[in-house]
Design an enzyme around this catalytic site. Structure first.
Site, PDB file in Angstrom:
ATOM      1  N   GLU A 102      -6.200   2.254  -6.291  1.00 18.69           N
ATOM      2  CA  GLU A 102      -7.231   2.368  -5.446  1.00 18.69           C
ATOM      3  C   GLU A 102      -7.401   0.786  -5.107  1.00 18.69           C
ATOM      4  OE1 GLU A 102     -10.360   4.456  -7.487  1.00 18.69           O
ATOM      5  OE2 GLU A 102      -9.411   6.349  -6.945  1.00 18.69           O
ATOM      6  N   CYS A 137      -3.327  15.795  -1.504  1.00 17.53           N
ATOM      7  CA  CYS A 137      -3.787  15.563  -0.276  1.00 17.53           C
ATOM      8  C   CYS A 137      -3.292  15.441   0.857  1.00 17.53           C
ATOM      9  CB  CYS A 137      -4.687  14.185  -0.310  1.00 17.53           C
ATOM     10  SG  CYS A 137      -3.524  12.694   0.357  1.00 17.53           S
ATOM     11  N   ASN A 143      -2.422   7.009  -9.163  1.00 19.66           N
ATOM     12  CA  ASN A 143      -3.033   6.327  -8.040  1.00 19.66           C
ATOM     13  C   ASN A 143      -3.435   4.977  -8.247  1.00 19.66           C
ATOM     14  OD1 ASN A 143      -4.752   7.838 -10.101  1.00 19.66           O
ATOM     15  ND2 ASN A 143      -6.484   8.068  -8.575  1.00 19.66           N
ATOM     16  N   CYS A 201      -2.158   7.395  -3.487  1.00 17.18           N
ATOM     17  CA  CYS A 201      -2.178   8.548  -4.407  1.00 17.18           C
ATOM     18  C   CYS A 201      -1.138   8.418  -5.282  1.00 17.18           C
ATOM     19  CB  CYS A 201      -2.219   9.705  -3.911  1.00 17.18           C
ATOM     20  SG  CYS A 201      -3.652  10.029  -2.517  1.00 17.18           S
ATOM     21  N   CYS A 234      -0.503  12.898   1.299  1.00 20.47           N
ATOM     22  CA  CYS A 234       0.532  13.174   0.582  1.00 20.47           C
ATOM     23  C   CYS A 234       1.443  14.522   1.081  1.00 20.47           C
ATOM     24  CB  CYS A 234       0.294  13.175  -0.875  1.00 20.47           C
ATOM     25  SG  CYS A 234      -0.194  11.755  -1.637  1.00 20.47           S
ATOM     26  N   GLU A 272       1.174  10.902  -6.219  1.00 20.97           N
ATOM     27  CA  GLU A 272       2.261  11.398  -5.567  1.00 20.97           C
ATOM     28  C   GLU A 272       2.855  10.627  -4.841  1.00 20.97           C
ATOM     29  OE1 GLU A 272      -0.711  12.404  -5.576  1.00 20.97           O
ATOM     30  OE2 GLU A 272      -1.313  14.829  -5.374  1.00 20.97           O
TER      31      GLU A 272
HETATM   32  N1  THU Z   1      -5.629  11.347  -5.732  1.00 22.76           N
HETATM   33  C1  THU Z   1      -4.415  11.465  -5.877  1.00 22.76           C
HETATM   34  O1  THU Z   1      -3.797  10.318  -6.523  1.00 22.76           O
HETATM   35  N2  THU Z   1      -3.687  12.645  -5.817  1.00 22.76           N
HETATM   36  C2  THU Z   1      -4.189  13.730  -5.442  1.00 22.76           C
HETATM   37  O2  THU Z   1      -3.448  15.032  -5.768  1.00 22.76           O
HETATM   38  C3  THU Z   1      -5.603  13.648  -5.019  1.00 22.76           C
HETATM   39  C4  THU Z   1      -6.284  12.529  -4.920  1.00 22.76           C
HETATM   40  C5  THU Z   1      -6.471  10.181  -6.034  1.00 22.76           C
HETATM   41  C6  THU Z   1      -6.627   9.410  -4.567  1.00 22.76           C
HETATM   42  C7  THU Z   1      -7.955   8.753  -5.055  1.00 22.76           C
HETATM   43  O3  THU Z   1      -7.798   7.505  -5.860  1.00 22.76           O
HETATM   44  C8  THU Z   1      -8.720   9.706  -6.098  1.00 22.76           C
HETATM   45  O4  THU Z   1      -7.704  10.458  -6.470  1.00 22.76           O
HETATM   46  C9  THU Z   1      -9.811  10.332  -5.624  1.00 22.76           C
HETATM   47  O5  THU Z   1      -9.406  10.996  -4.438  1.00 22.76           O
END
Ligand code: THU
Length: 134
Positions: free
Chosen positions: A46, A90, A44, A55, A93, A57
Site C-alpha cells: 500500500e 479487484c 499487497n 494488489c 487485477c 495478484e
Molecule cells: N487487495 C488485494 O491485494 N487483492 C485483492 O484481491 C483485493 C484487494 C488489497 C488492496 C488493498 O491493499 C487492500 O487489499 C484493501 O483493498
C-alpha cells in the site's frame, strides 16, 4: 484436494504475513504457478497515496515478468485473505490477469475457514477486453 493446488494455496496463505497494508489492515497473499512448476508469490503493497497501492495478484504477476517469464506462462492462481466470503481479485487485477494469463487459467479464491472456490479468468471477466482488433 490436488497436492499441487494445496501447495499453491499454502504459498498464498503464508506470504500474506509479508503484506504491507498499514492503511487498510487488509493483508492479502497471492501465488501463481508457472508452466515450469515454479511458484511466485505476491502481497499487497500500500501507499499513503492510496492509488499507488499494488494488489497481491498484480505483485505476483509483475514479478513473474521481472523473473523472465513470458506472458501466458501462468497455469494457476491462488488468492488468500482473511475473509468470510471468497476473496476475489479487484477489477484492475482482473484486467491484468486477462493481459498476462490465458482465459481458462484456474483461479482459486479462498475463505478464512479454508473453503476454496475454483473459477477461471473467463468466469471473472466475461466479455474481456483483450485485443484492439475488434
Ligand atoms: N487487495 C488485494 O491485494 N487483492 C485483492 O484481491 C483485493 C484487494 C488489497 C488492496 C488493498 O491493499 C487492500 O487489499 C484493501 O483493498
Amino acid at each position: 484436494m490436488d497436492r499441487q493446488v494445496e501447495e499453491l494455496i499454502n504459498a498464498a496463505r503464508e506470504v500474506r504475513a509479508l503484506a504491507y497494508a498499514p492503511y487498510s489492515k487488509f493483508p492479502v497473499g497471492a501465488a501463481i504457478r508457472m508452466k515450469d512448476g515454479q511458484i511466485i508469490q505476491g502481497v499487497n503493497v500500500e501507499n499513503v497515496s492510496f492509488g499507488a497501492t499494488n494488489c497481491a495478484e498484480r505483485s505476483a504477476l509483475y514479478s513473474s515478468i521481472a523473473q523472465g517469464y513470458a506472458p501466458k506462462s501462468t497455469v494457476a492462481i491462488a488468492i488468500c485473505g482473511d475473509t468470510d466470503s471468497y476473496l476475489p481479485p479487484c477489477s484492475i487485477c482482473r484486467q491484468v490477469l486477462v493481459e498476462l494469463c490465458d482465459l481458462d487459467t484456474p483461479v482459486y479464491l479462498t475463505r478464512a475457514d479454508g473453503e476454496i472456490l475454483e473459477l477461471t479468468i473467463a468466469d471473472l471477466v466475461p466479455y474481456a477486453f483483450d485485443s484492439m482488433e475488434i
